[in-house]
Design an enzyme around this catalytic site. Sequence first.
Site, mmCIF file in Angstrom:
data_model
loop_
_atom_site.group_PDB
_atom_site.id
_atom_site.type_symbol
_atom_site.label_atom_id
_atom_site.label_comp_id
_atom_site.label_asym_id
_atom_site.label_seq_id
_atom_site.Cartn_x
_atom_site.Cartn_y
_atom_site.Cartn_z
ATOM 1 C CG ASN A 114 -25.849 10.401 -4.677
ATOM 2 O OD1 ASN A 114 -25.212 9.885 -5.591
ATOM 3 N ND2 ASN A 114 -25.383 11.407 -3.950
ATOM 4 N NE ARG B 142 -28.368 -9.262 23.019
ATOM 5 C CZ ARG B 142 -29.490 -8.570 22.906
ATOM 6 N NH1 ARG B 142 -29.845 -7.725 23.853
ATOM 7 N NH2 ARG B 142 -30.253 -8.696 21.836
ATOM 8 C CB THR C 259 -35.170 -10.219 14.670
ATOM 9 O OG1 THR C 259 -33.993 -9.581 15.178
ATOM 10 C CG2 THR C 259 -34.859 -10.861 13.336
ATOM 11 C CE LYS D 282 -29.654 -4.090 11.987
ATOM 12 N NZ LYS D 282 -28.370 -4.212 12.701
ATOM 13 C CG LEU D 283 -25.719 1.152 4.429
ATOM 14 C CD1 LEU D 283 -25.051 0.839 3.098
ATOM 15 C CD2 LEU D 283 -25.004 2.280 5.155
ATOM 16 C CG ASP E 55 -23.623 -6.282 18.751
ATOM 17 O OD1 ASP E 55 -23.242 -5.649 17.741
ATOM 18 O OD2 ASP E 55 -24.594 -7.045 18.739
ATOM 19 N NE ARG F 167 -31.461 -14.158 22.605
ATOM 20 C CZ ARG F 167 -30.740 -13.410 21.757
ATOM 21 N NH1 ARG F 167 -30.139 -13.961 20.718
ATOM 22 N NH2 ARG F 167 -30.608 -12.114 21.957
ATOM 23 C CD GLN G 271 -33.013 -10.393 18.406
ATOM 24 O OE1 GLN G 271 -33.943 -10.259 17.614
ATOM 25 N NE2 GLN G 271 -31.789 -9.959 18.150
ATOM 26 C CG ASP H 298 -29.337 8.654 3.647
ATOM 27 O OD1 ASP H 298 -30.039 9.482 3.026
ATOM 28 O OD2 ASP H 298 -28.518 8.981 4.527
ATOM 29 C CB ILE H 299 -31.564 9.742 -0.744
ATOM 30 C CG1 ILE H 299 -30.170 10.352 -0.577
ATOM 31 C CG2 ILE H 299 -32.594 10.526 0.071
ATOM 32 C CD1 ILE H 299 -30.047 11.754 -1.176
ATOM 33 C CG ASP I 259 -26.032 -5.635 10.839
ATOM 34 O OD1 ASP I 259 -26.769 -5.289 9.896
ATOM 35 O OD2 ASP I 259 -26.465 -6.034 11.943
ATOM 36 C CE LYS J 179 -24.759 -8.414 13.727
ATOM 37 N NZ LYS J 179 -24.932 -6.949 13.930
HETATM 38 O O1 LIG Z 1 -33.276 -7.780 12.234
HETATM 39 C C1 LIG Z 1 -32.156 -7.776 12.776
HETATM 40 C C2 LIG Z 1 -31.019 -7.341 12.118
HETATM 41 C C3 LIG Z 1 -29.813 -7.380 12.763
HETATM 42 N N1 LIG Z 1 -29.720 -7.827 14.036
HETATM 43 C C4 LIG Z 1 -28.382 -7.841 14.667
HETATM 44 O O2 LIG Z 1 -28.031 -9.180 15.020
HETATM 45 C C5 LIG Z 1 -27.407 -9.208 16.289
HETATM 46 C C6 LIG Z 1 -28.201 -10.084 17.213
HETATM 47 O O3 LIG Z 1 -27.587 -10.130 18.477
HETATM 48 P P1 LIG Z 1 -28.171 -10.967 19.695
HETATM 49 O O4 LIG Z 1 -27.273 -10.607 20.830
HETATM 50 O O5 LIG Z 1 -28.090 -12.417 19.302
HETATM 51 O O6 LIG Z 1 -29.579 -10.529 19.918
HETATM 52 C C7 LIG Z 1 -27.275 -7.757 16.769
HETATM 53 O O7 LIG Z 1 -25.971 -7.334 16.460
HETATM 54 C C8 LIG Z 1 -28.284 -7.006 15.940
HETATM 55 O O8 LIG Z 1 -27.842 -5.706 15.625
HETATM 56 C C9 LIG Z 1 -30.834 -8.254 14.690
HETATM 57 O O9 LIG Z 1 -30.795 -8.681 15.869
HETATM 58 N N2 LIG Z 1 -32.033 -8.230 14.033
#
Ligand SMILES: O=c1ccn([C@@H]2O[C@H](COP(=O)(O)O)[C@@H](O)[C@H]2O)c(=O)[nH]1
Length: 235
Positions: A68, A214, A122, A62-63, A12, A184, A193, A65-66, A60, A33
Site C-alpha cells: 500500500n 563519481r 551493486t 529505491k522504494l 548525488d 567504472r 562499487q 515498504d508494504i 532513484d 538521476k
Molecule cells: O545497485 C545500485 C543501485 C543504484 N545505484 C546508484 O547509482 C549511482 C552510482 O554512482 P557512482 O558514483 O557511479 O558509484 C549512485 O547514485 C547509487 O545510488 C548504485 O550504485 N547501485
Amino acid sequence: MSIADRIIVPLDVQTRQAALALVDFLPQVSFWKVGLELFVSEGPQIVRELKARHKRVFLDLKLHDIPNTVAGACRSAAHLNVDLLTLHATGGRRALQDAQAALVEVQGENPQTRLIAITLLTSLNARDLAFDLKVPIELPQYALEMALLARDCGLPGAVCSPHEAAQLREVCGPDFLLVCPGVRPTWAAKGDQQRAMSPAEAFKAGANYLVIGRPITTAPDPAIAFQRICEEVDG
Ligand SMILES: O=c1ccn([C@@H]2O[C@H](COP(=O)(O)O)[C@@H](O)[C@H]2O)c(=O)[nH]1
C-alpha cells in the site's frame, strides 16, 4: 540514440544549487538521476526544475515498504512524470504488482514512468549475499530471479550490475530494460562499487543505460570525463 543519451549521471549532492550547477555545466548530459540524498533535502521541486530544463529524470528512490505504501509513493512519483523510478524487488510480488498498477492508474496503459526493480545493489558481493544476507543461492542466479519476478509482475525492467547484464538480457529478452550502475572506466576509482565493469563492456553485455556518477562528477573537469567515457565506448 547516441551513447551520451544512454549515460545517466546521478546528482548525488545535497542542495538544489549544487545540482543545478552540475546540470548547467554539463548541457551534453540529457538524463539525470535524483537519488535519496538530493530528494530528501530538496523534495519534488528539484524534479520539476529538471523537467522544466527538458531533462529526462531517473528518480532513484529505491522504494521498499508494504504494498500500500509503495503504491502510494509510485502514484506521487507518477504525477511528477519522471522517466524512471526504482523500487526493491525484495519488497515482494504484491508490492511490485501494486506499484506498477499505481503508475497505470495515474498515467494509463504504457506509463511514461518506467518502474524498474533493484535486483541486488551493486555495492554487494557474493560474500555479502551468502554470509551477511544469508541468501543460499549464487549471486548471478539471485539477480536473475529478482529480475524475473519483476518481469512477471509486469515491470518493464530492472537495475543490475553489468556483471549480470548478459544473462538477464538473454533470459529476460530484448525488450526488458536493463539499467546498470556500478560502472567504472579503467582510470576511475571503484569506491564502494563491488561488481564494476567498464562502460564499453557494460553496453556490450546488454545494458540499455549506464549510471555513472563519481568518475564524472568528481573529476577535475566533469565535461572532459564525460566526453572521454563516450569516446571510449564509441571506440
Ligand atoms: O545497485 C545500485 C543501485 C543504484 N545505484 C546508484 O547509482 C549511482 C552510482 O554512482 P557512482 O558514483 O557511479 O558509484 C549512485 O547514485 C547509487 O545510488 C548504485 O550504485 N547501485
